[in-house]
Design a protein around this motif. Structure first.
Motif, PDB file in Angstrom:
ATOM      1  N   ILE C   2       5.972   1.447  -4.219  1.00 58.60           N
ATOM      2  CA  ILE C   2       6.413   0.133  -3.789  1.00 58.60           C
ATOM      3  C   ILE C   2       7.114  -0.568  -4.935  1.00 58.60           C
ATOM      4  CG2 ILE C   2       4.817  -0.294  -1.916  1.00 58.60           C
ATOM      5  CD1 ILE C   2       2.976  -1.544  -4.020  1.00 58.60           C
ATOM      6  N   HIS C   3       8.003  -1.457  -4.608  1.00 54.53           N
ATOM      7  CA  HIS C   3       8.798  -2.095  -5.656  1.00 54.53           C
ATOM      8  C   HIS C   3       8.623  -3.591  -5.722  1.00 54.53           C
ATOM      9  CE1 HIS C   3      10.669   1.727  -6.371  1.00 54.53           C
ATOM     10  NE2 HIS C   3      10.843   1.838  -5.071  1.00 54.53           N
ATOM     11  N   GLU C   7       6.556  -5.849  -0.322  1.00 51.41           N
ATOM     12  CA  GLU C   7       6.366  -4.518   0.257  1.00 51.41           C
ATOM     13  C   GLU C   7       4.891  -4.183   0.355  1.00 51.41           C
ATOM     14  OE1 GLU C   7       8.706  -1.123  -1.141  1.00 51.41           O
ATOM     15  OE2 GLU C   7       9.961  -2.618  -2.114  1.00 51.41           O
ATOM     16  N   LEU C   8       4.122  -4.717  -0.581  1.00 49.93           N
ATOM     17  CA  LEU C   8       2.691  -4.448  -0.557  1.00 49.93           C
ATOM     18  C   LEU C   8       1.997  -5.322   0.479  1.00 49.93           C
ATOM     19  CD1 LEU C   8       0.523  -2.819  -2.027  1.00 49.93           C
ATOM     20  CD2 LEU C   8       0.116  -4.831  -3.396  1.00 49.93           C
ATOM     21  N   ALA C   9       2.473  -6.546   0.616  1.00 51.14           N
ATOM     22  CA  ALA C   9       1.834  -7.466   1.551  1.00 51.14           C
ATOM     23  C   ALA C   9       2.037  -7.030   2.985  1.00 51.14           C
ATOM     24  CB  ALA C   9       2.366  -8.877   1.331  1.00 51.14           C
ATOM     25  N   ASP C  10       3.174  -6.415   3.270  1.00 50.55           N
ATOM     26  CA  ASP C  10       3.455  -6.022   4.647  1.00 50.55           C
ATOM     27  C   ASP C  10       2.435  -5.048   5.227  1.00 50.55           C
ATOM     28  OD1 ASP C  10       5.531  -7.704   4.770  1.00 50.55           O
ATOM     29  OD2 ASP C  10       7.078  -6.237   4.265  1.00 50.55           O
ATOM     30  N   ASP C  62      -9.942   1.134   4.665  1.00 48.56           N
ATOM     31  CA  ASP C  62      -8.503   1.242   4.920  1.00 48.56           C
ATOM     32  C   ASP C  62      -7.717   0.550   3.813  1.00 48.56           C
ATOM     33  OD1 ASP C  62      -9.022   2.590   7.188  1.00 48.56           O
ATOM     34  OD2 ASP C  62      -8.998   0.817   8.479  1.00 48.56           O
ATOM     35  N   ALA C  63      -8.215  -0.618   3.428  1.00 52.79           N
ATOM     36  CA  ALA C  63      -7.520  -1.343   2.361  1.00 52.79           C
ATOM     37  C   ALA C  63      -7.525  -0.533   1.070  1.00 52.79           C
ATOM     38  CB  ALA C  63      -8.191  -2.694   2.140  1.00 52.79           C
ATOM     39  N   ALA C  64      -8.676   0.086   0.788  1.00 54.62           N
ATOM     40  CA  ALA C  64      -8.758   0.887  -0.432  1.00 54.62           C
ATOM     41  C   ALA C  64      -7.817   2.078  -0.368  1.00 54.62           C
ATOM     42  CB  ALA C  64     -10.194   1.351  -0.646  1.00 54.62           C
ATOM     43  N   SER C  65      -7.762   2.739   0.802  1.00 51.21           N
ATOM     44  CA  SER C  65      -6.864   3.896   0.924  1.00 51.21           C
ATOM     45  C   SER C  65      -5.418   3.469   0.777  1.00 51.21           C
ATOM     46  CB  SER C  65      -7.030   4.580   2.284  1.00 51.21           C
ATOM     47  OG  SER C  65      -8.363   4.645   2.636  1.00 51.21           O
ATOM     48  N   ASP C  68      -4.814   2.919  -2.759  1.00 45.70           N
ATOM     49  CA  ASP C  68      -4.851   4.216  -3.435  1.00 45.70           C
ATOM     50  C   ASP C  68      -3.521   4.937  -3.253  1.00 45.70           C
ATOM     51  OD1 ASP C  68      -5.773   6.485  -4.721  1.00 45.70           O
ATOM     52  OD2 ASP C  68      -6.557   7.346  -2.875  1.00 45.70           O
ATOM     53  N   ARG C  69      -2.998   4.911  -2.013  1.00 48.78           N
ATOM     54  CA  ARG C  69      -1.708   5.579  -1.752  1.00 48.78           C
ATOM     55  C   ARG C  69      -0.606   4.943  -2.583  1.00 48.78           C
ATOM     56  NH1 ARG C  69      -3.467   5.573   3.511  1.00 48.78           N
ATOM     57  NH2 ARG C  69      -2.201   3.782   4.077  1.00 48.78           N
TER      58      ARG C  69
END
Lengths: 329, 376, 167
Positions: C2-3, C7-10, C62-65, C68-69
C-alpha cells in the motif's frame, strides 16, 4: 646423595606435594594478578603485601567449609573424584627432570608414564560429573571425555614425531640431547626436522585442551554450564579440583619445556640448572594465563572440528614427513 | 556441522531431558528462567519463564499522580532509563499539550544518547562474558564509568534516572558537563577502534557469531522485535527516523542495518550505533541553544484532557511505546508500557529450536535482555 | 503493498461493513455500542498513531490478517477496563517496519463475558501479549494455545489491572 632409596623417594614425594600445593595456590594468585593487569585493574591487594596472602586466606576459607554431598549423588565416587584428579598430576611430576639430578624417578619410559597417568585425569572429572547427579555436570562430563579423547590423539602423534628425532623416551636423556646454545633445543632443530615448530604449536594447543583451559574450557564453561562438572562441589572438594587444574598446567608446561625447550639446559650453553627449567616453565604458564584472559571460548563442536579435521591431519602429515626426512638423511 | 543442520529429536520424548537454565544462571543476567528441553546438547524447545521480578508498574501508574509515576519509568530498563523517562514525559506532554523549550529538547537528546552508549557498552561486556571472554567487560565498564560520572553530575543518579520533567528537564547542564562530554566523545572513538581490532576481528569470536542464531525479517515482523534485532535482520527501522521525535529531525545520523540476521549482525549494529550516538552527541552540543530548560505552561496540577495517546521512542533495546489514557483526573486512568525486551524475548523459543546450548545462549545474549524490562 | 493511508483505510471500511455477527456473541442485554465512524484518521502529532479502527470482537483476526498482508508488524496487545461502561477494551497496536504508519485496532467486549478470538495464529508475537492481557484483565482469548499466566504467579486467580481489583 647417599640416602637410601625409599627415604629419598618419600622426601621427593613430600617435596612434590608441597610444590604442587604452593604452586597451585600461587598460580591462582598469579592468575588473578595477571588477569587484573590484563583488565586494567590491580587484582588482589588487600590480604598481605600485593595480596600475597590471598591464596592462604582462600585456602583457609575452602578448608573450613562443609563438603556437601548432594542427595542422590553417588557418595563414594563423589568423594573419590577430587583425589583421583589430583593424584595423577603428582605422579607425573615424579618423572619430570627439574634438573640433571633433581628428578624423582629417572626411568626409561618416562614419556609413556606421563601420558598413562595423564589420561586418568579425564576419568576423574567424568566421575565427579557423573556422581554429582546434576544435569550441567553430566553434560560437562560428556564434553570432557570427548574433548580429551579428541586431543589425546594429535598430542600423541606429535610426541611420536618427536620421539623419532630423539630416539629415547627417557626425559632426562631428551634434555641432555638439547645441550648447548638454544638452537639445539628441539623446537629450533630445523636441521633434523623442519617441522618442529609445527609440532610444538600442536602440542601446546593440545595441552591447553587437555588441561581444560580457556579457550577450550568446555568442562566448566560457566556461562553455559554454571561450573560444569564441579557445580555440586563445595569447600575443599572444589578446592582440590581447582588445585589439580593448576597442577595439570604445570605438568603440561613442564612436559613442553622438557620436550621442546631444552628443559634445564641454559640457552647459552653454560650455567644449566633448575632455574632455567622453572623460568621456561613459568613463561609457558604465563602464556596459558595470557591466552585465557584474551580469547573468548570456542563452541564445543568447533573444538572437536579443530581436533579431528585440522590438528589430527596436520600431525599425521608431520609424522609421515618426518619419517621420510629421517630416512633420507 | 552447523546447528541449523540438526533436526531436534522432539518426536522422541523419551530421549530428551529438561534443563532449567535460570532463574539463577550466569548466562541469563538476571532472574530469567529458560525451561529447555534438551536432546543431548541440542535445544529441542526453550520456553522462557518470566515474571520473577514483576512489579506491576502499570498498576502503580493507576494509583499515583502523573508526576509521581516518573521515577517508575527509570526502573523498567535500568540500563537505558533516560529513553524511558523520555517516552513517558513526552507522552504526557503530547496529551496535555505542554511546550518544551528547544534547549531542553537538545539536553534530552544528548543525555539519551549518552545513556544509549553506556547501555550498549554494558551489553558489549556482558555478551562477551556469555561467550567466555572476560576481559572486554572491564574495558567496557571503564568507558561506561565516564558516562555514569557525567550523568551523575547533572541528574544526581547513576542508573535509575528521573531527570526529565513535564515541560523540560530538572537541571540545566553546565560547562563542566559539556567539556566532559566532548572529552568522552574524543576518547571513545579510539577505544571503539581498539574494540574492533581486539574483539570484532578475533577469529574465535567470529566463529561463534557468524551464521549463528538467525532471526529474519519476517520473524521480527511477526513477533514485533525491534531495535538492534530488527536492524540486524536488514530492516533499518528506528523510531528516531520513522517517527522523529524531539530534535532528532534536525540531527544528521545513519541507521546501521546488516542483512545477515545472525548474532554477528546484531553485534555490529550495536557497535555501529555507539559510533552514531557519538555523532548525535557532537551535533547536539554544537547546536545547543541558549534559553530556559523548563517550559512556562506546565500546570501545577496536571490533568491531561480525556483521551488516549501514544509516544514511542527508540530505547537502547528497541521500540518503547507508552500509551496513556487520561480521564481528566490527577491520576492516570491507564498507563501501558510496551517494552522492547518483552517482544524480543518472545521470539526466542522459535529462533532457538535445534541450536546447540552454547549457540542458544549466544543468541540469548545477542538479544540484549534486561529482565526488569520484560517483567515490568 | 500500500502507498497511502487511504489505501489502508479502504479495506478496513470493507471489513467493518461486512458486519458479521461474532461467533461468540455477547450475552443478551449487554450493551455493544456501534460507533458511528469506526475508522478514523487521526493527527499523528496529537495522538501518536495514524489510523484508529474500531471493530467487532469477532473481526480482530480479520483485521490482523489484513494488516499482516500489508506488511505491518505486531506492536502490542493490551486491555483497558472501562468499568463505568461495563466494558473491556482490547487494544491492538501495529507499526510498519518500512515506514512510519501506526495503526490502532480496538474491540470492546462486555465485562461480564470478556472473550475475544486470539490473533496469535496470525502474529505469533501476540501470544505473550495475550497471555499478559489475560492475566491482568481476565480477558479470555478464544483459541489461544497456552493461556497460562506469564508474569504473575502460576496460581494467581486475580486480575490486577481490573479497576475493581483490591490488593
Amino acid at each position: 646423595m647417599d640416602f637410601p632409596e625409599p627415604i629419598r623417594l618419600l622426601a621427593f614425594l613430600l617435596g612434590m606435594m608441597a610444590f604442587v600445593a604452593v604452586n597451585a595456590a600461587y598460580l591462582v594468585w598469579a592468575e588473578r594478578k595477571g588477569a587484573g593487569r590484563f583488565q586494567r585493574r590491580p587484582g588482589p591487594t588487600e590480604v598481605g603485601w600485593a595480596g600475597l596472602l590471598q591464596p592462604v586466606a582462600d585456602g583457609i576459607k575452602l578448608i573450613s567449609k562443609q563438603v556437601i554431598v548432594p542427595p542422590g549423588a553417588d557418595p563414594i565416587l563423589f568423594r573419590v573424584a577430587p583425589l583421583l584428579v589430583m593424584a595423577p598430576a603428582m605422579m607425573t611430576l615424579a618423572v619430570i627432570p627439574f634438573s640433571e639430578t633433581l628428578v624423582g624417578r629417572d626411568i626409561n619410559v618416562g614419556l609413556v608414564f606421563v601420558f598413562a597417568f595423564g589420561a586418568i585425569n579425564v576419568m576423574a572429572i567424568m566421575m565427579g560429573g557423573w556422581a554429582s547427579r546434576n544435569k550441567y555436570a553430566i553434560i560437562s562430563a560428556a564434553r570432557v571425555v570427548s574433548q580429551d579423547v579428541a586431543y589425546e590423539i594429535p598430542m600423541l602423534l606429535v610426541v611420536i614425531t618427536l620421539l623419532m628425532v630423539t630416539g629415547t623416551m627417557n626425559l632426562n636423556e631428551i634434555v641432555q640431547q638439547q645441550a648447548g646454545w638454544f638452537w639445539h633445543w628441539n623446537l629450533f632443530r630445523l636441521d633434523v626436522n623442519p617441522l618442529m615448530p609445527v609440532t610444538f604449536i600442536i602440542f601446546f594447543i593440545c595441552m591447553l585442551a587437555e588441561t581444560n583451559r580457556a579457550p577450550f574450557d568446555m568442562a566448566e564453561a560457566e556461562s553455559e554450564l554454571v561450573a560444569g562438572a564441579f557445580t555440586e562441589y563445595a569447600g575443599m572438594g572444589f578446592g582440590v579440583f581447582f588445585m589439580a587444574e593448576y597442577a595439570n598446567i604445570v605438568v603440561g608446561c613442564s612436559l613442553a619445556t622438557v620436550l621442546f625447550l631444552g628443559g634445564w639446559q641454559s640457552p647459552f650453553g653454560v650455567g644449566s640448572g633448575v632455574i632455567w627449567f622453572l623460568l621456561k616453565m613459568y613463561a609457558l604458564v604465563f602464556t596459558v594465563i595470557w591466552v585465557r584472559w584474551t580469547f573468548p571460548r570456542t563452541q564445543f563442536y568447533s573444538l572437536l572440528n579443530l581436533s579431528w579435521k585440522i590438528l589430527i591431519p596436520i600431525s599425521m602429515v608431520t609424522l609421515v614427513l618426518t619419517c621420510i626426512l629421517l630416512k633420507l638423511t | 556441522m552447523s546447528a541449523s543442520e540438526v533436526i531436534p529429536a522432539s518426536d522422541k520424548p523419551q530421549e530428551t531431558f529438561v534443563l532449567n537454565v535460570g532463574p539463577q544462571h550466569p548466562a541469563t543476567h538476571g532472574v530469567l528462567r529458560l525451561k529447555m528441553t534438551m536432546d543431548g546438547e541440542y535445544v529441542a524447545r526453550a520456553e522462557p519463564v518470566c515474571g520473577y521480578i514483576h512489579r506491576m508498574h502499570e498498576k502503580m501508574g493507576e494509583n499515583r499522580t502523573w508526576a509521581q509515576f516518573l521515577p517508575n519509568t527509570g526502573r523498567i530498563d535500568y540500563l537505558a532509563a533516560m529513553a524511558y523517562n523520555h517516552a513517558y514525559v513526552a507522552a504526557v506532554e503530547r496529551a496535555a499539550k505542554i511546550e518544551v523549550p528547544p534547549r531542553a529538547e537538545y539536553i534530552r537528546v544528548i543525555t539519551s544518547e549518552l545513556n544509549r552508549i553506556s547501555s550498549h557498552l554494558v551489553w558489549f561486556g556482558a555478551f562477551l562474558l556469555d561467550l567466555g571472554g572476560f576481559t572486554p567487560l572491564l574495558y567496557a565498564f571503564d568507558d561506561r564509568e565516564k558516562i555514569l560520572d557525567l550523568l551523575e553530575a547533572i541528574t544526581g543518579s547513576r542508573l535509575t534516572y528521573c531527570y526529565y520533567r513535564f515541560g523540560g528537564v530538572c537541571n540545566d547542564i553546565d560547562a563542566d558537563f559539556i567539556r566532559g562530554v566532548r572529552e568522552f566523545v574524543a576518547g571513545m572513538r579510539p577505544r571503539l577502534k581498539m574494540y574492533h581490532t581486539l574483539v570484532t576481528e578475533n577469529v574465535i569470536l567470529r566463529r561463534r557469531l557468524v551464521g549463528i542464531g538467525y532471526i529474519g525479517r519476517e520473524m521480527c515482523r511477526k513477533y514485533g522485535a525491534t531495535g538492534p534485532v530488527i536492524r540486524g535482520a536488514g530492516v533499518a527501522y528506528d523510531v528516531r527516523k520513522v517517527e522523529p521525535y524531539s530534535v532528532y529531525r534536525d540531527l544528521n545520523f545513519d541507521i546501521p542495518a546488516f542483512p545477515e540476521g545472525d548474532c554477528m549482525a546484531r553485534y555490529r549494529v550495536r557497535m555501529e550505533e555507539i559510533e552514531q550516538s557519538l555523532r548525535i552527541i557532537e551535533q547536539g552540543l554544537d547546536k545547543l541553544p541558549d534559553g530556559p530548560v523548563m517550559g512556562g505552561n506546565v500546570p501545577r496540577v496536571l490533568k491531561p484532557p480525556a483521551g488516549d495517546c501514544c509516544f514511542a521512542v527508540e530505547a537502547a533495546r528497541g521500540r518503547f511505546l507508552v500509551r496513556i489514557i487520561s480521564d481528566n483526573k490527577e491520576i492516570p486512568y491507564r498507563v501501558r508500557l510496551r517494552t522492547p525486551c518483552f517482544c524480543n524475548l518472545s521470539l526466542f523459543e522459535e529462533a532457538s529450536a535445534g541450536m546447540m546450548l552454547p549457540d542458544a545462549l549466544a543468541l540469548l545474549g545477542s538479544l540484549d535482555l534486561v529482565i526488569p524490562d520484560i517483567d515490568r | 503493498m500500500i502507498h497511502s493511508l487511504q489505501e489502508l483505510a479502504d479495506p478496513f471500511s470493507a471489513l467493518a461493513s461486512q458486519d458479521t455477527p461474532p461467533p461468540t456473541s455477547p450475552a443478551a442485554g449487554a450493551v455493544v455500542p456501534a460507533p458511528v465512524n469506526p475508522i478514523q484518521t487521526v493527527d499523528f502529532a496529537a495522538k501518536g498513531f495514524h489510523l484508529d479502527v474500531r471493530v467487532q470482537p469477532a473481526q480482530v483476526v480479520d483485521a490482523a490478517s489484513l494488516l499482516d498482508r500489508n506488511g505491518f508488524a505486531m506492536d502490542a496487545v493490551t486491555g483497558v477496563d472501562w468499568i463505568a461502561e461495563n466494558e473491556m477494551e482490547v487494544v491492538y497496536d501495529y507499526f510498519h517496519p518500512d515506514n512510519s504508519w501506526r495503526v490502532v485496532v480496538r474491540a470492546r467486549v462486555p465485562r461480564s463475558q470478556p472473550e475475544i478470538p486470539t490473533i496469535s495464529a496470525v502474529f505469533p508475537g501476540a501470544n505473550w501479549h495475550e497471555r499478559e492481557t489475560h492475566e491482568f484483565f481476565g480477558i479470555v482469548f478464544a483459541g489461544h494455545p497456552n493461556l497460562t499466566p506469564l508474569l504473575l504467579p502460576e496460581d494467581a486467580t486475580y486480575h490486577p489491572l481490573r479497576k475493581d481489583f483490591v490488593a
